[in-house]
Enzyme design. Structure first.
Site, PDB file in Angstrom:
ATOM      1  CG  HIS A  93       5.096 -23.915 -83.568  1.00 11.95           C
ATOM      2  ND1 HIS A  93       3.991 -23.333 -82.983  1.00 11.95           N
ATOM      3  CD2 HIS A  93       6.109 -22.988 -83.163  1.00 11.95           C
ATOM      4  CE1 HIS A  93       4.309 -22.438 -82.461  1.00 11.95           C
ATOM      5  NE2 HIS A  93       5.469 -22.022 -82.397  1.00 11.95           N
ATOM      6  CG  ASP A 125       4.813 -17.112 -86.192  1.00 11.28           C
ATOM      7  OD1 ASP A 125       5.964 -17.192 -85.414  1.00 11.28           O
ATOM      8  OD2 ASP A 125       3.745 -17.609 -85.762  1.00 11.28           O
TER       9      ASP A 125
END
Length: 339
Positions: free
Chosen positions: A187, A257
């Protein structure tokens, strides 16, 4: 019929804005993904998912969520509208004490979770996590993994996914071909894994191979230097063709993702185009930023060819909710919930 966009989109809040309704009607994303910011009450959520499907004009448009349990639970605390669920490691701990009880809990609790999702119009869950955690890895996976033993992960993931499927929710395996060695949070930055190909084949790939029949899978934003030194799996034709489609044998719909994670660099158009060129079927954009959504939609184009066929097959895998022993499922949930 309007062609379907090769992307899954987020939205900004608990109600679609007029701009979002217009965007969904024009761009027609294949699906919607929800986060805690979108989830307030069961009735509100059902209205939101219904509004999305009305905008795209497809009653079977998939709606996704990351409802793993533990720290990755979009429906739940602080709201008291939904049950609290454990992280995947709780099933692994139960499995260590009794394989039978661990497997039953994974399946039965998955079935309970599916009931919450279906009631709100959610039809796909980004579970199970098949990553095999390593001792020196970043905690981003941590207790989201069922176990640190491959055999336990395979068995528990299959049982958990079966519970969701029995409840009418499509499972999405992640993060293929494995995030368990990453020493960084994707992230925030791009993880680089230097394990040999032999190590990856022995420990990281087997859980994904065991569930190669899953309808959908989500890629890892991770560079594996033994496979491709220049690109993370999400953007690597080598990894997708040779490993994910080849050695692992996954034949379902492959999604990225989240493109807004900082592991990936470049514009949203560049990331979208590279992921699709590498072999992903659809791209995932989660943060609800309209300018970014427009850029992704324009770059993604429409689902076609093999990707369109895989998308149709994924939706065909959906089942009507099956009867289950609710009393036993609630007992199993109580047994695996942390105090």
């Amino acid at each position: 019929m309007t062609p379907v966009g090769a992307f899954i989109s987020g939205c900004s809040g608990p109600v679609l804005s007029p701009a979002e309704r217009d965007f969904f009607a024009r761009a027609n994303p294949w699906g919607l993904i929800l986060f805690k910011r979108n989830c307030e009450t069961p009735d509100q959520l059902k209205a939101l998912t219904g509004a999305f499907r009305a905008a795209v004009g497809r009653r079977n448009a998939p709606v996704f969520i990351d409802q793993e349990g533990g720290r990755v639970q979009r429906l739940g605390p602080p709201s008291n509208a939904w049950r609290r669920y454990p992280a995947a490691r709780a099933y692994g701990e139960a499995f260590n004490a009794s394989a039978l009880q661990g497997l039953r809990a994974a399946r039965n609790v998955g079935r309970l979770m599916a009931e919450d999702l279906v009631a709100a119009g959610i039809t796909a869950n980004c579970v199970p996590v098949l990553d095999v955690p390593q001792p020196d890895a970043h905690e981003i996976v941590g207790n989201r993994a069922y176990s640190d033993r491959i055999e336990a992960i395979m068995a528990l993931a299959r049982a958990h996914a079966a519970g969701f499927a029995d409840g009418g929710v499509l499972p999405v395996v992640k993060h293929i071909p494995g995030h368990g060695r990453a020493r960084a949070d994707s992230h925030l930055e791009l993880p680089v894994v230097d394990a040999s190909r032999a190590e990856l084949e022995a420990f990281d790939f087997p859980p994904f191979a065991a569930m190669a029949d899953a309808p959908m899978a989500m890629t890892a934003h991770v560079v594996y230097t033994a496979l491709d030194k220049t690109a993370p799996a999400t953007l690597s034709k080598k990894v997708i063709s040779s490993v994910i489609r080849g050695q692992i044998g996954f034949r379902g719909l492959l999604m990225t993702d989240d493109l807004s994670m900082k592991a990936l660099s470049g514009s949203y158009a560049e990331k979208t185009q590279r992921a699709l060129a590498a072999g992903c079927d659809v791209v995932l954009h989660c943060n609800g930023d309209m300018a970014q959504m427009e850029e992704v939609a324009a770059a993604a184009g429409v689902l076609k060819g093999k990707s369109l066929a895989r998308a149709k097959e994924a939706l065909k895998a959906a089942r009507k909710p099956q009867p289950f022993d609710r009393k036993q499922a609630l007992k199993d949930l109580a047994a695996v919930l942390p105090a």
